[in-house]
Design a protein around this motif. Structure first.
Motif, mmCIF file in Angstrom:
data_model
loop_
_atom_site.group_PDB
_atom_site.id
_atom_site.type_symbol
_atom_site.label_atom_id
_atom_site.label_comp_id
_atom_site.label_asym_id
_atom_site.label_seq_id
_atom_site.Cartn_x
_atom_site.Cartn_y
_atom_site.Cartn_z
ATOM 1 N N PRO A 1 0.823 -1.214 0.000
ATOM 2 C CA PRO A 1 0.000 0.000 0.000
ATOM 3 C C PRO A 1 0.857 1.265 0.000
ATOM 4 N N LYS A 2 0.233 2.343 -0.398
ATOM 5 C CA LYS A 2 0.876 3.648 -0.356
ATOM 6 C C LYS A 2 0.716 4.245 1.037
ATOM 7 N N GLU A 3 1.777 4.854 1.529
ATOM 8 C CA GLU A 3 1.730 5.581 2.794
ATOM 9 C C GLU A 3 2.079 7.043 2.516
ATOM 10 N N LEU A 4 1.494 7.945 3.278
ATOM 11 C CA LEU A 4 1.724 9.372 3.094
ATOM 12 C C LEU A 4 2.662 9.896 4.180
ATOM 13 N N PHE A 5 3.471 10.879 3.830
ATOM 14 C CA PHE A 5 4.346 11.513 4.813
ATOM 15 C C PHE A 5 4.531 12.976 4.428
ATOM 16 N N SER A 6 5.007 13.767 5.355
ATOM 17 C CA SER A 6 5.376 15.152 5.073
ATOM 18 C C SER A 6 6.585 15.503 5.912
ATOM 19 N N PHE A 7 7.337 16.501 5.449
ATOM 20 C CA PHE A 7 8.529 16.926 6.181
ATOM 21 C C PHE A 7 8.850 18.367 5.804
ATOM 22 N N ILE A 8 9.774 18.965 6.522
ATOM 23 C CA ILE A 8 10.206 20.337 6.267
ATOM 24 C C ILE A 8 11.592 20.304 5.641
ATOM 25 N N THR A 9 11.745 20.970 4.505
ATOM 26 C CA THR A 9 13.046 21.011 3.831
ATOM 27 C C THR A 9 14.020 21.889 4.613
ATOM 28 N N SER A 10 15.277 21.839 4.220
ATOM 29 C CA SER A 10 16.307 22.626 4.899
ATOM 30 C C SER A 10 16.082 24.123 4.737
ATOM 31 N N ASP A 11 15.304 24.522 3.712
ATOM 32 C CA ASP A 11 14.995 25.947 3.533
ATOM 33 C C ASP A 11 13.609 26.296 4.038
ATOM 34 N N GLY A 12 12.976 25.393 4.816
ATOM 35 C CA GLY A 12 11.765 25.734 5.534
ATOM 36 C C GLY A 12 10.449 25.471 4.838
ATOM 37 N N GLN A 13 10.435 24.732 3.749
ATOM 38 C CA GLN A 13 9.201 24.448 3.024
ATOM 39 C C GLN A 13 8.677 23.060 3.380
ATOM 40 N N GLN A 14 7.390 22.972 3.748
ATOM 41 C CA GLN A 14 6.792 21.654 3.972
ATOM 42 C C GLN A 14 6.458 21.020 2.636
ATOM 43 N N LEU A 15 6.814 19.745 2.486
ATOM 44 C CA LEU A 15 6.498 18.974 1.290
ATOM 45 C C LEU A 15 5.722 17.719 1.684
ATOM 46 N N ASP A 16 4.762 17.338 0.845
ATOM 47 C CA ASP A 16 3.990 16.120 1.034
ATOM 48 C C ASP A 16 4.487 15.041 0.083
ATOM 49 N N GLY A 17 4.607 13.839 0.588
ATOM 50 C CA GLY A 17 5.100 12.750 -0.241
ATOM 51 C C GLY A 17 4.362 11.447 0.020
ATOM 52 N N SER A 18 4.659 10.473 -0.824
ATOM 53 C CA SER A 18 4.131 9.122 -0.633
ATOM 54 C C SER A 18 5.276 8.139 -0.709
ATOM 55 N N ILE A 19 5.144 7.042 0.027
ATOM 56 C CA ILE A 19 6.180 6.013 0.043
ATOM 57 C C ILE A 19 5.520 4.646 -0.004
ATOM 58 N N ILE A 20 6.095 3.757 -0.783
ATOM 59 C CA ILE A 20 5.645 2.371 -0.870
ATOM 60 C C ILE A 20 6.818 1.486 -0.465
ATOM 61 N N LYS A 21 6.619 0.719 0.587
ATOM 62 C CA LYS A 21 7.676 -0.128 1.101
ATOM 63 C C LYS A 21 7.674 -1.473 0.384
ATOM 64 N N PRO A 22 8.796 -2.169 0.412
ATOM 65 C CA PRO A 22 8.865 -3.474 -0.245
ATOM 66 C C PRO A 22 7.914 -4.488 0.384
ATOM 67 N N ILE A 23 7.496 -5.440 -0.427
ATOM 68 C CA ILE A 23 6.772 -6.600 0.086
ATOM 69 C C ILE A 23 7.682 -7.319 1.093
ATOM 70 N N ASP A 24 7.084 -7.860 2.136
ATOM 71 C CA ASP A 24 7.855 -8.534 3.189
ATOM 72 C C ASP A 24 8.887 -7.586 3.796
ATOM 73 N N PHE A 25 8.460 -6.350 4.007
ATOM 74 C CA PHE A 25 9.358 -5.315 4.531
ATOM 75 C C PHE A 25 9.988 -5.736 5.853
ATOM 76 N N ASP A 26 11.312 -5.538 5.967
ATOM 77 C CA ASP A 26 12.065 -5.848 7.172
ATOM 78 C C ASP A 26 12.863 -4.605 7.551
ATOM 79 N N PRO A 27 12.545 -3.948 8.649
ATOM 80 C CA PRO A 27 13.254 -2.715 9.019
ATOM 81 C C PRO A 27 14.737 -2.924 9.292
ATOM 82 N N ASN A 28 15.152 -4.163 9.419
ATOM 83 C CA ASN A 28 16.572 -4.446 9.649
ATOM 84 C C ASN A 28 17.335 -4.668 8.351
ATOM 85 N N SER A 29 16.613 -4.638 7.224
ATOM 86 C CA SER A 29 17.273 -4.799 5.928
ATOM 87 C C SER A 29 17.627 -3.431 5.354
ATOM 88 N N SER A 30 18.266 -3.447 4.191
ATOM 89 C CA SER A 30 18.651 -2.214 3.508
ATOM 90 C C SER A 30 18.105 -2.267 2.090
#
Length: 747
Positions: free
Chosen positions: A491-520
């Motif tokens: 599935p798609k997940e949504l996120f937002s963050f502030i850039t180094s010059d102060g602008q908020q940006l909205d993004g989406s991220i799709i993680k790998p199938i069988d996602f393992d946070p200990n992998s790279s």
């Protein structure tokens, strides 16, 4: 004996466990999709769109639609009345043959007369450009059940508002056909090669978003039209290299700084045949739109200067050609839009019948909002306001004085339906489920079809009344949910963050199938990034190729970079006269944020992929941020804006003589020496939009700097590169293998 029995039990136990494990593994393996399945999984993941070819009739009290009969395979036209729930069969294509033949009648689209007496069919469509083509037209009388030929080989055709005639353009001239008298009359007679009455050339159609260059007056007495003269426009020549001596196609195509098509606006009185030219000084500018007002014989014409940062609205008398300036707008810090390709809104001006008022969508206060004017050009009131954008107007009801529109008020990542009175009072939100709502509505605004989804919900299609009642669930796409249950899905997940010059940006991220946070994992940006576009919404993820990449262990990301629509003037117009730089900056900022935020993203394996403007951005980003991006997949890229068309480029970059350094620095070729990673470019020699010249000049610039590029040319393809199913599979397999070799498996 006892020991042997125990051994047998153990053996049986291990065999059973092994069998169950193998069965589980087989079941688990069957949940994964093959590459070929992935390429075509988009349909299974997006599901049904509900009723097809919806046309609202009887002022919005009913809608007609098409469906495929599951038993006979025939195409049916039906009408549905939301108030009475009557669903009536109108037309079945298998009941008819093409007049004069034994072939079953087929059609591409249809339109109704206002009185629902006739249907005009478009058939045998043969494409020319993105929106236009040559077709045969037929008309069907509902009462008699007769189907007759209207015209063969016409570009466009449209019923008159009173339903008595059909206008059409053929071979550069305008005609009218009287349905009652069954008589054809020619209205203009000057059409010639590259000289048209009622037809656009490539650049007007592509960059101002209309295929039909003429319009009926409300009283059916006049037709207004563009006359287009492309005889002095330089020709773009292309070939697919087939045969012993290749054939070359020529298209008038004005590039930056070159001569545009000559334009005149005329009106023709349908009964008398008298033509009149509107007295408008174009001043090397454009006429992107005109509209018939509610006053009989009164034509509103929108003029823009060549850089498209100065707009004027004129009213003209159709019989004399005399005009009056009504209002104007200037923007020194950007361009002025008259439509939005990405939002699906063809017009920013609206002239409802019955009232001498018009409405305009403008960002003069920093965000797109609705403004109300009288016919003297005086502002009556600003209808909507706030730090959010009106993205579409669906209906304006003069009787109730309500406007129905979509906006980003809930979130730039969502679209919702609202209504509001002409004076700005009684605003009401009609859609409540989170997500991106696409609205189909009749003129009176009483009923609407809502197609929506969000990151957790596949597309839903519902019929509503604006009184707040859900009338009918048209599609819940349970098959999509079932497919997702039985196959692996990221599935798609949504996120937002502030850039180094102060602008908020909205993004989406799709993680790998069988996602393992200990992998790279490798990170791939899949982007477009062009002015006014938006890549990230709160919507269901349905890309099959994206699912394949997730299955293969990629993290896939998109971001609403600066320049995107939906966030207001300052966010979008920051890229003015400086294309490429802020967009690439925001892609790099997003990569740095994700690398710092998540240990499971490998900062040494970051790639970027895009097509068209996205191809421009993927190539520009890898050259201007070589420390971030290691691989770029580049499809049909603009590599130097001096090679693209006048209307699009000068809108965003200004005139060449006023911004020569800006053009130079926005060219990918300027930065060729900076390449450090791997770049793969795909283009078609028959791309009439972004010419292969762009790719060839980039390859030359890279070669001059001792830099290599991987190149694939698909000669017969157009702007999409691939030209059939086989070439499509090959193209995406090549993309994938390139990413696997140089990004996923990079050392």
């Amino acid at each position: 004996m006892k020991r042997l029995f125990q051994t047998s039990i153990l053996t049986l136990f291990f065999l059973t466990v092994a069998s169950l494990t193998a069965e589980t593994n087989a079941q688990e393996k069957s949940r994964y999709i093959s590459f070929e399945e992935a390429l075509y999984a988009g349909g299974q993941l997006s599901g049904s769109n509900g009723p097809s070819n919806v046309v609202w009739i009887n002022d919005g009290d009913q809608y007609s639609y098409t469906q495929r009969n599951s038993e006979t395979g025939a195409s049916e036209i039906r009408s549905y009345n939301p108030a009475t729930e009557e669903d009536r069969l109108i037309f079945v294509n298998s009941d008819f043959q093409i007049p004069g033949t034994n072939e079953t009648f087929q059609y591409n689209s249809f339109q109704w007369t206002d009185d629902s007496r006739f249907i005009v069919f478009q058939s045998n469509f043969r494409p020319i450009y993105r929106r236009s083509g040559i077709s045969d037209y037929y008309y069907y009388e509902v009462e008699s059940g007769e189907l007759n030929v209207l015209v063969k080989d016409a570009m466009t055709a449209e019923l008159s508002p009173d339903g008595s005639k059909v206008g059409f353009e053929r071979e550069g001239d305008l005609f009218v056909y009287d349905l009652n008298e069954e008589k054809e009359t020619q209205l203009t007679d000057s059409g010639a090669e590259n000289f048209y009455n009622g037809r656009f050339g490539w650049v007007y159609e592509e960059e101002f978003g209309l295929a039909q260059a003429w319009s009926w007056s409300h009283d059916s007495k006049y037709i207004a039209y563009w006359q287009t003269d492309e005889r002095d426009v330089e020709l773009f020549v292309s070939t697919d290299y087939a045969g012993t001596y290749p054939e070359y196609v020529e298209i008038p195509y004005p590039k930056v700084g070159q001569d545009n098509p000559g334009i005149k606006i005329g009106t023709v009185h349908v009964e008398s045949g008298e033509n009149t030219w509107m007295d408008l000084d174009l001043k090397d500018g454009y006429v992107p739109r005109f509209y018939w007002t509610s006053k009989p014989g009164n034509l509103a014409i929108v003029w823009m200067n060549r850089p498209q940062n100065h707009l004027q609205l004129h009213f003209f008398d159709a019989s004399s050609g005399n005009g009056t300036l009504i209002m104007e707008e200037k923007n020194e810090e950007g361009w002025i839009d008259v439509f939005d390709f990405f939002a699906g809104i063809d017009h920013y001006f609206f002239f409802p019948e019955e009232v001498e008022q018009f409405f305009w969508v403008s960002e003069r206060d920093g965000f797109n909002h609705i403004y109300r004017y009288n016919y003297s050009g005086e502002l009556i009131n600003q209808v909507t306001d706030g730090n959010w954008e009106v993205t579409n107007i669906h209906a304006i009801n003069p009787s109730s004085e309500f406007i129905y529109y979509s906006s980003t008020e809930e979130s730039p990542l969502e679209r919702h339906l609202y209504s509001i009175k002409f004076d700005g009072s009684q605003k009401e939100q009609h859609t409540v489920e989170p997500g991106n709502h696409a609205i189909s509505m009749g003129d009176n605004g009483l009923f609407y079809i809502d197609r929506y989804s969000n990151i957790n919900t596949p597309r839903q299609v519902e019929l509503w009344s604006t009184a707040g009642e859900l009338l009918r669930k048209l599609e819940d796409n349970a098959t999509v949910s079932k497919y997702v249950e039985n196959k692996v899905y990221a599935p798609k997940e949504l996120f937002s963050f502030i850039t180094s010059d102060g602008q908020q940006l909205d993004g989406s991220i799709i993680k790998p199938i069988d996602f393992d946070p200990n992998s790279s994992y490798p990170l791939l940006f899949n982007i477009y990034g062009g002015p006014g576009a938006q890549g990230v919404y709160n919507s269901w993820e349905s890309s099959g190729w994206t699912q394949w990449l997730a299955q293969e262990g990629y993290v896939i990301v998109n971001v609403n970079n600066r320049g995107s629509g939906g966030y207001g003037h300052d966010f979008e117009k920051i890229v003015y006269k400086n294309l490429g730089h802020w967009e690439a900056h925001d892609f790099a900022e997003t990569a740095n944020y994700l690398i710092d935020e998540y240990d499971w993203i490998d900062g040494e394996r970051v790639g970027i992929r895009g097509h068209s403007y996205g191809g421009y951005m993927s190539s520009f980003a890898i050259l201007t941020h070589p420390n971030i991006f290691k691989v770029a997949i580049v499809g049909a890229p603009v590599t130097d804006w001096r090679l693209y068309d006048t209307i699009y480029t000068e809108r965003y970059m200004g005139l060449l003589e006023d911004n020569e350094e800006g053009y130079a620095q926005s060219a990918v070729t300027t930065h060729a020496a900076k390449l450090q990673g791997k770049i793969f470019i795909a283009h078609s020699s028959m791309d009439e939009n972004v010419h292969m010249q762009n790719t060839m000049q980039l390859v030359k610039a890279l070669t001059d700097q001792g830099k290599d590029a991987d190149l694939r040319i698909y000669p017969p393809g157009a702007h999409g590169v691939a030209y059939n199913q086989t070439s499509y599979q090959l193209l995406y397999r090549t993309y994938t293998e390139y990413l696997d070799e140089h990004l996923k498996n990079a050392e």
